[in-house]
Design an enzyme around this catalytic site. Sequence first.
Site, mmCIF file in Angstrom:
data_model
loop_
_atom_site.group_PDB
_atom_site.id
_atom_site.type_symbol
_atom_site.label_atom_id
_atom_site.label_comp_id
_atom_site.label_asym_id
_atom_site.label_seq_id
_atom_site.Cartn_x
_atom_site.Cartn_y
_atom_site.Cartn_z
ATOM 1 N N CYS A 184 -25.214 28.426 -5.497
ATOM 2 C CA CYS A 184 -24.112 28.171 -6.429
ATOM 3 C C CYS A 184 -22.933 29.064 -6.086
ATOM 4 O O CYS A 184 -21.785 28.725 -6.339
ATOM 5 C CB CYS A 184 -24.570 28.419 -7.859
ATOM 6 S SG CYS A 184 -25.379 30.010 -8.050
ATOM 7 N N GLU B 79 -26.431 35.166 -17.462
ATOM 8 C CA GLU B 79 -27.807 35.560 -17.154
ATOM 9 C C GLU B 79 -27.726 37.004 -16.659
ATOM 10 O O GLU B 79 -26.659 37.507 -16.334
ATOM 11 C CB GLU B 79 -28.379 34.666 -16.067
ATOM 12 C CG GLU B 79 -28.204 33.201 -16.409
ATOM 13 C CD GLU B 79 -29.398 32.354 -16.076
ATOM 14 O OE1 GLU B 79 -30.334 32.349 -16.893
ATOM 15 O OE2 GLU B 79 -29.385 31.712 -15.036
ATOM 16 N N SER C 29 -26.913 21.301 -11.551
ATOM 17 C CA SER C 29 -25.583 20.768 -11.257
ATOM 18 C C SER C 29 -24.771 20.565 -12.535
ATOM 19 O O SER C 29 -25.324 20.413 -13.631
ATOM 20 C CB SER C 29 -25.727 19.443 -10.518
ATOM 21 O OG SER C 29 -26.350 18.509 -11.367
ATOM 22 N N ASN D 103 -32.883 26.087 -5.552
ATOM 23 C CA ASN D 103 -32.386 26.974 -4.496
ATOM 24 C C ASN D 103 -32.840 28.428 -4.611
ATOM 25 O O ASN D 103 -32.882 29.142 -3.628
ATOM 26 C CB ASN D 103 -30.863 26.878 -4.379
ATOM 27 C CG ASN D 103 -30.152 27.281 -5.644
ATOM 28 O OD1 ASN D 103 -30.735 27.286 -6.728
ATOM 29 N ND2 ASN D 103 -28.891 27.624 -5.519
ATOM 30 N N GLU E 76 -18.109 20.190 -5.094
ATOM 31 C CA GLU E 76 -19.246 20.966 -4.597
ATOM 32 C C GLU E 76 -20.075 20.095 -3.648
ATOM 33 O O GLU E 76 -20.508 19.001 -4.017
ATOM 34 C CB GLU E 76 -20.132 21.435 -5.760
ATOM 35 C CG GLU E 76 -21.239 22.360 -5.276
ATOM 36 C CD GLU E 76 -22.185 22.815 -6.396
ATOM 37 O OE1 GLU E 76 -22.662 21.963 -7.162
ATOM 38 O OE2 GLU E 76 -22.453 24.033 -6.475
ATOM 39 N N GLU F 161 -25.801 27.129 -16.573
ATOM 40 C CA GLU F 161 -25.270 27.720 -15.341
ATOM 41 C C GLU F 161 -25.201 26.599 -14.322
ATOM 42 O O GLU F 161 -26.230 26.024 -13.963
ATOM 43 C CB GLU F 161 -26.197 28.835 -14.819
ATOM 44 C CG GLU F 161 -26.238 30.078 -15.676
ATOM 45 C CD GLU F 161 -24.914 30.811 -15.737
ATOM 46 O OE1 GLU F 161 -24.048 30.574 -14.881
ATOM 47 O OE2 GLU F 161 -24.747 31.612 -16.674
HETATM 48 P P1 NAD Z 1 -30.112 19.450 -10.559
HETATM 49 O O1 NAD Z 1 -29.083 19.397 -11.626
HETATM 50 O O2 NAD Z 1 -30.381 18.231 -9.776
HETATM 51 O O3 NAD Z 1 -31.532 19.865 -11.171
HETATM 52 C C1 NAD Z 1 -31.711 21.076 -11.881
HETATM 53 C C2 NAD Z 1 -32.929 20.942 -12.773
HETATM 54 O O4 NAD Z 1 -32.635 19.983 -13.793
HETATM 55 C C3 NAD Z 1 -34.187 20.426 -12.061
HETATM 56 O O5 NAD Z 1 -35.318 21.089 -12.558
HETATM 57 C C4 NAD Z 1 -34.220 18.958 -12.453
HETATM 58 O O6 NAD Z 1 -35.505 18.413 -12.428
HETATM 59 C C5 NAD Z 1 -33.681 19.014 -13.868
HETATM 60 N N1 NAD Z 1 -33.106 17.762 -14.376
HETATM 61 C C6 NAD Z 1 -32.590 16.724 -13.674
HETATM 62 N N2 NAD Z 1 -32.182 15.746 -14.515
HETATM 63 C C7 NAD Z 1 -32.433 16.187 -15.776
HETATM 64 C C8 NAD Z 1 -32.217 15.631 -17.074
HETATM 65 N N3 NAD Z 1 -31.674 14.440 -17.246
HETATM 66 N N4 NAD Z 1 -32.581 16.368 -18.143
HETATM 67 C C9 NAD Z 1 -33.115 17.603 -17.985
HETATM 68 N N5 NAD Z 1 -33.353 18.167 -16.784
HETATM 69 C C10 NAD Z 1 -33.012 17.466 -15.689
HETATM 70 O O7 NAD Z 1 -29.721 20.676 -9.617
HETATM 71 P P2 NAD Z 1 -30.384 21.134 -8.236
HETATM 72 O O8 NAD Z 1 -30.042 20.141 -7.189
HETATM 73 O O9 NAD Z 1 -31.821 21.503 -8.426
HETATM 74 O O10 NAD Z 1 -29.593 22.483 -7.977
HETATM 75 C C11 NAD Z 1 -28.321 22.516 -7.408
HETATM 76 C C12 NAD Z 1 -27.244 22.760 -8.429
HETATM 77 O O11 NAD Z 1 -27.536 23.913 -9.200
HETATM 78 C C13 NAD Z 1 -25.887 23.034 -7.795
HETATM 79 O O12 NAD Z 1 -24.889 22.352 -8.498
HETATM 80 C C14 NAD Z 1 -25.737 24.539 -7.951
HETATM 81 O O13 NAD Z 1 -24.394 24.998 -7.938
HETATM 82 C C15 NAD Z 1 -26.396 24.766 -9.253
HETATM 83 N N6 NAD Z 1 -26.819 26.155 -9.414
HETATM 84 C C16 NAD Z 1 -26.102 26.945 -10.270
HETATM 85 C C17 NAD Z 1 -26.430 28.271 -10.419
HETATM 86 C C18 NAD Z 1 -25.659 29.151 -11.370
HETATM 87 O O14 NAD Z 1 -26.193 30.192 -11.752
HETATM 88 N N7 NAD Z 1 -24.447 28.805 -11.751
HETATM 89 C C19 NAD Z 1 -27.503 28.803 -9.699
HETATM 90 C C20 NAD Z 1 -28.206 27.970 -8.827
HETATM 91 C C21 NAD Z 1 -27.854 26.648 -8.694
#
Ligand code: NAD
Length: 499
Positions: free
Chosen positions: A283, A463, A228, A151, A384, A249
Amino acid sequence: MKTFKNFIGGDWVPPISGEYFENRNPADVSDEVGRFPLSTANDVDRAVESAKRGFELWRATPAPARGDVMRRIGDLMVKRKEEIADLMSREMGKPLTETRGDVQEGIDTAYYAGSEGRRLFGHTVPSEMKNKWAMSFRRPIGVCGIITPFNFPMAIPTWKMFPALLCGNACIFKPAEDVPHTGHVLVEIMVEAGLPPEVIQLVHGVGESVGAAIVNHPGIPVISFTGSTETGRIVGETCGRMHKRLSLEMGGKNAMMVFNDADLDLALEGVLWGAFGTTGQRCTATSRLLIQDRVHDELLSRLVEKTKSLKLGDGRKKGTDVGPLINQSAVDKVEKYVDIGQSEGADVLTGGRRPQGKGLDNGYFFEPTIFGRVRAGMRLEQEEIFGPVLSVIRFRDTDEAFAINNDVKYGLSSSVYTRDVNVAMRAMNELDTGITYINAPTIGAEAHLPFGGVKQTGNGHREGGWEVYEFYSETKVGYLDFSGALQRAQIVNYLGTPD
Ligand code: NAD
């Protein structure tokens, strides 16, 4: 279609598997952005071997010189800002105004890191003993695994990598598979700015293979993950078992609370931006709107009207307010929650569907959606969704609003609209979130302040700002005794008599 490469061992190289995945524009899936490496654990192994060499070189580079490289990265990002914003909108969907902001956050982070090269403070404190100095200072840790979500394709990788690099670490970067192009350009810029090539490695691929290989690799002692809460749990389990330093995060379920005395025009503008900016895929998105009794009906009806007028479309086209969701599974998830909300007894006041026609059939669009008559405790209110869905809840008084805000498993951001300074100050103290805004929506973090959440949003690290530098460096303490005698701490005091 252009075929992209990984950046491993100081070179742009194809994946060992020879396989690639396609990256498409979410506003129009017939538009192919490029083919990107479908890397595997073997590519990660090669990246780690190279990054270890890069680390040895980089850790010996003085921090102010490392800061100069960060500043040059910022300069190049400024030069290419418009181009990056455009390609980011193309691969990720959000409007150009937002992708420009995403790049700007990266620029701000680069300049902050640049100046930190001349600080990176430790402490000098008085010793208990005569003729003895005591001090603490920072050391780099090693190779950092950087795993980022889709995002904020530019801002989030920079939040992690620039402080990590400034502290003297090397990085292995795996961007989210939906936004590899922005990741590619970022690494291109870092290398052009003079970062020694083996200090940065870019390994494209899917989370379950490349992400997991990074997390599981014994040669990577530091993992920084944003994504996530579900994925974060998997990452956390492995890092706990392997004793890795880990920053998580994760998700959010952020509330805006509008009190009877609020400036309703301001609140209306704020909630539209907070709920539907980035198509709700932040997020920090406002996904719950709590409105106090007396102003509930007025604010809600104005909000529904305004929401109906938001223009869905390609983020690169003028006049677009809301872009597409990132992919098909995001659309499916939002649709599922619309069903859940209705079955729980909430009312769809606007939206709730995939739009038809208007040039939107080829993309992952979903209408901005508002649910009324939502009650605390419903799944709609607790989980969420990460899409353009806002749940509206009525409240009577401050205690009730704060209790609803706090009664979720997440704790990232919160927002209060009021003119009552006592309510505002109570909000600062009592809301269980990492960030609280007064008279501003739940989004709008600035790069020089710590960013992160409590409860299942994070694991205690931050961060941004000065705090992230704690995460990417190891504190070491040095004692220098120039008394010429054995001085025994806690046994003999400074007078030489027993304590
Ligand atoms: P996601 O968890 O699907 O993926 C995040 C990253 O993790 C990607 O690069 C993905 O390829 C990688 N990943 C997936 N499975 C993995 C595994 N088993 N081992 C290691 N890496 C793996 O999240 P998304 O859909 O890309 O992003 C949305 C989520 O991110 C939402 O829940 C949002 O709230 C959160 N988010 C949080 C913040 C924050 O600062 N708190 C900021 C932005 C987004």
